[in-house]
Design an enzyme around this catalytic site. Structure first.
Site, mmCIF file in Angstrom:
data_model
loop_
_atom_site.group_PDB
_atom_site.id
_atom_site.type_symbol
_atom_site.label_atom_id
_atom_site.label_comp_id
_atom_site.label_asym_id
_atom_site.label_seq_id
_atom_site.Cartn_x
_atom_site.Cartn_y
_atom_site.Cartn_z
ATOM 1 C CG MET A 30 -44.384 26.214 -11.897
ATOM 2 S SD MET A 30 -44.145 25.416 -10.310
ATOM 3 C CE MET A 30 -42.599 24.611 -10.576
ATOM 4 C CD GLU A 35 -35.200 27.930 -27.323
ATOM 5 O OE1 GLU A 35 -35.911 27.107 -27.917
ATOM 6 O OE2 GLU A 35 -35.287 29.157 -27.523
ATOM 7 C CG HIS A 37 -40.675 26.992 -19.904
ATOM 8 N ND1 HIS A 37 -39.558 27.394 -19.209
ATOM 9 C CD2 HIS A 37 -41.414 26.267 -19.036
ATOM 10 C CE1 HIS A 37 -39.620 26.934 -17.961
ATOM 11 N NE2 HIS A 37 -40.735 26.247 -17.829
ATOM 12 C CD GLN A 61 -46.655 22.386 -8.891
ATOM 13 O OE1 GLN A 61 -47.732 22.725 -9.359
ATOM 14 N NE2 GLN A 61 -45.631 22.026 -9.662
ATOM 15 N N GLY A 149 -44.469 19.181 -21.183
ATOM 16 C CA GLY A 149 -43.205 18.584 -21.600
ATOM 17 C C GLY A 149 -43.030 17.173 -21.060
ATOM 18 C CE LYS A 151 -36.332 18.667 -16.344
ATOM 19 N NZ LYS A 151 -37.129 19.127 -15.272
ATOM 20 C CB SER A 187 -34.649 22.301 -15.177
ATOM 21 O OG SER A 187 -35.227 22.635 -13.936
ATOM 22 C CB SER A 188 -37.019 27.132 -13.915
ATOM 23 O OG SER A 188 -37.937 27.144 -14.978
ATOM 24 N NE ARG A 189 -36.896 22.609 -8.415
ATOM 25 C CZ ARG A 189 -38.133 22.309 -8.799
ATOM 26 N NH1 ARG A 189 -38.367 21.937 -10.039
ATOM 27 N NH2 ARG A 189 -39.145 22.385 -7.939
HETATM 28 P P1 AMP Z 1 -42.340 24.236 -15.264
HETATM 29 O O1 AMP Z 1 -42.242 25.706 -15.457
HETATM 30 O O2 AMP Z 1 -41.054 23.600 -14.859
HETATM 31 O O3 AMP Z 1 -43.512 23.835 -14.409
HETATM 32 O O4 AMP Z 1 -42.632 23.636 -16.698
HETATM 33 C C1 AMP Z 1 -43.724 24.045 -17.461
HETATM 34 C C2 AMP Z 1 -43.885 23.102 -18.619
HETATM 35 O O5 AMP Z 1 -42.699 23.106 -19.413
HETATM 36 C C3 AMP Z 1 -44.095 21.639 -18.162
HETATM 37 O O6 AMP Z 1 -45.038 21.027 -19.007
HETATM 38 C C4 AMP Z 1 -42.727 21.048 -18.337
HETATM 39 O O7 AMP Z 1 -42.740 19.652 -18.549
HETATM 40 C C5 AMP Z 1 -42.230 21.788 -19.567
HETATM 41 N N1 AMP Z 1 -40.776 21.752 -19.607
HETATM 42 C C6 AMP Z 1 -39.922 22.147 -18.637
HETATM 43 N N2 AMP Z 1 -38.651 21.912 -19.005
HETATM 44 C C7 AMP Z 1 -38.709 21.337 -20.227
HETATM 45 C C8 AMP Z 1 -37.719 20.832 -21.131
HETATM 46 N N3 AMP Z 1 -36.431 20.870 -20.855
HETATM 47 N N4 AMP Z 1 -38.146 20.299 -22.293
HETATM 48 C C9 AMP Z 1 -39.471 20.240 -22.591
HETATM 49 N N5 AMP Z 1 -40.437 20.689 -21.780
HETATM 50 C C10 AMP Z 1 -40.066 21.226 -20.617
#
Ligand code: AMP
Length: 282
Positions: A30, A35, A37, A61, A149, A151, A187-189
């Site tokens: 998203m 790091e 990602h 979602q 991830g 995560k 986390s992006s958040r």
């Molecule tokens: P998102 O942009 O938050 O939807 O995450 C995209 C992908 O990156 C998802 O598969 C997440 O699980 C993974 N991801 C996000 N944060 C992390 C993290 N800290 N460590 C490993 N993978 C991550």
């Protein structure tokens, strides 16, 4: 780096790579990349000839409009980060209508009960949205491997279930959680946290690590009490849930069984930012 916004144009590039025998890796995100990602993208680059990274803040979602609106969107910075990896990457940033057509809505999914636990129980319709958008992406990208991830551990299990149930020919690869120096899961958040909250949020991983130690000798009930009490003493962090669940079925456990593997899952609110994390208890 070329940014693709139209699925047909992206599909053409993917097809020509596949026609010449190349393997395609896929990393859906998203955006507001960090790091965590990039660790997925690096692994994908190692294991494939070409990697598609998507950036799409999927509206179906989100059960909370404010969370959706406040989600960080920084495409230029994301693009620069991906360029710094010096790999063969196609960046796909579609509009919602390009993926969904006229009706931006989720289909209903049944993931053999995985969808009812934790995030599914606390974010209504969340995994319907995840299932819908990933089904659309998998049709467009036709990847050999897709990277997710740990995560979002529950999401990872659900994506595996989605591809099994619907016979989607892509191998799902789970990747370890990448953390900040203070232990907070990236986390992006996190970009929405003040510097003070960012430091204090390290308490989440600290507590998870303590819970892991205690799990060896204490009952699940007393572990849950311990975590609850820890957060009651904390002014900035509000515990939404803490669960100990079977790693495979994700069903919350009451008693430990020696033939099961468990994981602890947590969701916490900090300055109106919702943070999740998890840890293996073995
Ligand atoms: P998102 O942009 O938050 O939807 O995450 C995209 C992908 O990156 C998802 O598969 C997440 O699980 C993974 N991801 C996000 N944060 C992390 C993290 N800290 N460590 C490993 N993978 C991550």
């Amino acid at each position: 780096m070329v940014v693709y916004t139209h699925k047909d144009v992206l599909r053409e590039s993917i097809r020509s790579e596949k026609d010449s025998g190349g393997c395609i890796g896929f990393v859906p995100t998203m955006g507001a990349l960090h790091e965590g990602h990039l660790s997925l993208v690096r692994k994908a680059l190692k294991e494939n000839d070409l990697v598609v990274v998507s950036i799409f803040v999927n509206p179906t979602q989100f059960d909370n409009q404010q969370d959706l609106e406040k989600y960080p969107r920084i495409h230029e910075a994301d693009k620069r980060l991906l360029e710094s990896l010096n790999g063969r990457i196609l960046l796909f940033i579609p509009e919602a209508s390009e993926l969904y057509g006229d009706k931006v809505e989720a289909k209903r999914y049944y993931f053999d009960g995985l969808e009812h636990q934790m995030e599914g129980a606390h974010r209504k319709g969340h995994f319907d949205g995840v299932g819908t958008v990933l089904s659309l992406f998998f049709t467009i990208v036709e990847a050999d491997r897709a990277y997710f991830g740990e995560k979002d551990y529950q999401q990872l299990q659900i994506v595996k279930k989605l591809t099994e149930k619907y016979s989607i020919p892509v191998k799902i690869i789970g990747c370890p959680i990448v953390r900040e120096d203070n232990g907070l899961a990236m986390s992006s958040r996190n970009k929405r946290l003040s510097p003070e909250a960012f430091e204090k949020a390290s308490f989440i991983y600290k507590t998870l690590s303590e819970a892991k130690q205690k799990f060896k000798s204490e009952s699940i009930t007393s572990l849950k009490e311990f975590v609850k009490e820890q957060f009651l003493q904390h002014d900035l962090l509000k515990l939404e849930y803490f669960e100990v669940a079977n790693e495979r079925t994700l069903v919350p456990a009451v008693y430990k069984r020696s033939d099961n593997r468990y994981r602890a899952f947590i969701a916490v609110h900090c300055e109106e930012v919702r943070l999740i994390d998890n840890i293996a208890l073995y």
